[in-house]
Scaffold this motif. Sequence first.
Motif, short mmCIF file in Angstrom:
data_model
loop_
_atom_site.label_atom_id
_atom_site.label_comp_id
_atom_site.label_asym_id
_atom_site.label_seq_id
_atom_site.Cartn_x
_atom_site.Cartn_y
_atom_site.Cartn_z
N LYS A 219 0.86 -1.19 0.00
CA LYS A 219 0.00 0.00 0.00
C LYS A 219 0.89 1.24 0.00
O LYS A 219 2.07 1.17 0.29
N GLY A 220 0.30 2.36 -0.33
CA GLY A 220 1.04 3.61 -0.24
C GLY A 220 1.81 3.92 -1.51
O GLY A 220 1.26 3.89 -2.61
N ASP A 221 3.10 4.19 -1.35
CA ASP A 221 3.94 4.65 -2.47
C ASP A 221 4.43 3.46 -3.30
O ASP A 221 5.61 3.14 -3.33
N VAL A 222 3.50 2.80 -3.97
CA VAL A 222 3.85 1.67 -4.83
C VAL A 222 4.53 2.23 -6.10
O VAL A 222 4.06 3.22 -6.66
N PRO A 223 5.63 1.65 -6.57
CA PRO A 223 6.25 0.39 -6.14
C PRO A 223 7.40 0.57 -5.15
O PRO A 223 8.27 -0.30 -5.06
N ASN A 224 7.41 1.66 -4.41
CA ASN A 224 8.51 1.93 -3.48
C ASN A 224 8.16 1.57 -2.03
O ASN A 224 8.91 1.94 -1.12
N THR A 225 7.06 0.88 -1.80
CA THR A 225 6.63 0.59 -0.44
C THR A 225 7.60 -0.36 0.26
O THR A 225 7.88 -1.45 -0.23
N ARG A 226 8.10 0.07 1.41
CA ARG A 226 9.00 -0.75 2.20
C ARG A 226 8.21 -1.73 3.04
O ARG A 226 7.24 -1.37 3.70
N HIS A 227 8.65 -2.96 3.03
CA HIS A 227 7.98 -3.98 3.82
C HIS A 227 8.35 -3.80 5.29
O HIS A 227 9.49 -3.43 5.61
N PRO A 228 7.41 -4.05 6.22
CA PRO A 228 7.75 -3.89 7.65
C PRO A 228 8.85 -4.83 8.13
O PRO A 228 9.47 -4.57 9.17
N MET A 229 9.14 -5.88 7.39
CA MET A 229 10.22 -6.80 7.76
C MET A 229 11.44 -6.63 6.86
O MET A 229 12.27 -7.53 6.74
N ALA A 230 11.57 -5.46 6.26
CA ALA A 230 12.71 -5.20 5.36
C ALA A 230 14.02 -5.14 6.14
O ALA A 230 14.06 -4.75 7.31
N ASP A 231 15.09 -5.57 5.45
CA ASP A 231 16.47 -5.47 5.97
C ASP A 231 16.67 -6.21 7.29
O ASP A 231 17.27 -5.70 8.23
N ARG A 232 16.17 -7.44 7.34
CA ARG A 232 16.39 -8.29 8.51
C ARG A 232 17.18 -9.52 8.07
O ARG A 232 16.99 -10.03 6.97
N ASP A 233 18.04 -10.01 8.95
CA ASP A 233 18.80 -11.22 8.65
C ASP A 233 18.31 -12.42 9.46
O ASP A 233 18.93 -13.49 9.44
N ASP A 234 17.19 -12.23 10.18
CA ASP A 234 16.70 -13.30 11.05
C ASP A 234 15.38 -13.90 10.57
O ASP A 234 14.83 -14.77 11.24
N ASN B 4 3.38 -10.03 -5.60
CA ASN B 4 3.71 -9.38 -4.33
C ASN B 4 5.22 -9.35 -4.09
O ASN B 4 5.77 -8.36 -3.60
N ASP B 5 5.88 -10.44 -4.44
CA ASP B 5 7.34 -10.50 -4.28
C ASP B 5 8.01 -9.42 -5.13
O ASP B 5 9.00 -8.80 -4.72
N LEU B 6 7.48 -9.18 -6.32
CA LEU B 6 8.03 -8.18 -7.22
C LEU B 6 7.82 -6.75 -6.71
O LEU B 6 8.70 -5.90 -6.83
N PHE B 7 6.65 -6.50 -6.10
CA PHE B 7 6.29 -5.12 -5.78
C PHE B 7 6.70 -4.67 -4.38
O PHE B 7 6.90 -3.47 -4.17
N TRP B 8 6.80 -5.58 -3.43
CA TRP B 8 7.25 -5.18 -2.09
C TRP B 8 8.76 -4.94 -2.09
O TRP B 8 9.52 -5.73 -2.65
N ASP B 9 9.21 -3.89 -1.43
CA ASP B 9 10.63 -3.65 -1.21
C ASP B 9 11.00 -4.23 0.15
O ASP B 9 10.70 -3.65 1.19
N THR B 10 11.65 -5.39 0.14
CA THR B 10 12.05 -6.03 1.39
C THR B 10 13.53 -5.82 1.70
O THR B 10 14.05 -6.40 2.65
N GLY B 11 14.21 -5.00 0.91
CA GLY B 11 15.61 -4.73 1.19
C GLY B 11 16.45 -6.00 1.16
O GLY B 11 16.37 -6.80 0.23
N ALA B 12 17.25 -6.20 2.22
CA ALA B 12 18.16 -7.35 2.28
C ALA B 12 17.52 -8.60 2.86
O ALA B 12 18.16 -9.66 2.90
N THR B 13 16.26 -8.53 3.29
CA THR B 13 15.60 -9.71 3.84
C THR B 13 15.38 -10.75 2.75
O THR B 13 14.95 -10.43 1.64
N ARG B 14 15.66 -11.99 3.07
CA ARG B 14 15.44 -13.07 2.11
C ARG B 14 13.94 -13.23 1.83
O ARG B 14 13.12 -13.08 2.73
N THR B 15 13.62 -13.56 0.58
CA THR B 15 12.23 -13.80 0.22
C THR B 15 12.09 -15.08 -0.59
O THR B 15 13.06 -15.55 -1.19
N THR B 16 10.89 -15.60 -0.58
CA THR B 16 10.53 -16.71 -1.45
C THR B 16 9.05 -16.57 -1.76
O THR B 16 8.37 -15.68 -1.24
#
Length: 323
Positions: free
Chosen positions: A98-113, A123-135
Amino acid sequence: MNILVWHVHGAWTTAFVHGKHRYLVPVTPDRGPYGLGRAQTYDWPASVEEITPDQLATEPVDLVVLQRPEELELAETWLGRRPGRDLPAIYVEHNTPKGDVPNTRHPMADRDDLLVAHVTHFNDLFWDTGATRTTVVEHGIVPPRVSYDGSMARLAVVTNEPVRRWRVTGTDLMPQFASIAPLDVFGMNVQALAEAVELPADRLATYDLPQALLHEQIARRRAYLHLCRWTSLGLSILEAMTIGMPVVALATTEAVAAVPPEAGVLSTNLGTLREAAAWLIDDPVAARAMGEHARRAATGRYGLDRFLGDWDRLFQEEQCALR
């Protein structure tokens, strides 16, 4: 495995808990949003157990499935262990950003845990999760116990909160299709819909039904109408396809990948969709043929065995990664 998972989305959780594990679902005295407990209108297996926050402190939980940011702190407090550090944790993202798509930062962005598991590739394409791993683990469907009938020359719509969500769910578009065939709208908080869209009772009816009755009723309608502009891939469209219903849908988000051309008509051109709806209403033979293609497409891609197998592989990978 003992898996802690909150009851958030009934249809998704129903498929998820049909696996081979023991599923611990938090319950609180008020059965509020963070302690809803077992589903009342879905058929869940006996391997799903309600558990109180106090009981979790001594429960041998092997993995945590998170679905809302607040659950991360709740899990740590209730378990006395930190998800992602002391035991594996997977965050399931059900929604489009939601919000500034496609720049919306995910609340779990940039986590290594944590690992973020999206339910669609969109959804994987549009969410910005930074360094957090995704699948991506695509949806799975518990097969409805009914088959397509299509005897009623009406269009079925399944949506929740259509008045509040309005343009998101395409509620404003309903009158254009009600002029072609009566709409039967099923879901939560649909009672005020007819007044909101200013349609008479002979053009729009609303129903809030348990899941089993819902499937039985939509199977009698000629076609399934999906007007969502900006939502993740609704499980209701996959359930309708699994029943054997032809689909008329906006060509937005993941619907373009889920519904092949032979299974329905997708477009961003409302004129094209109105023509398709009129055609299916007038030609029940064509509607049935298209619905059969939809059934094969949905059961092939969104079958329960594939879904549960994907999750089992993910559980094993995350357990190994934390060792």
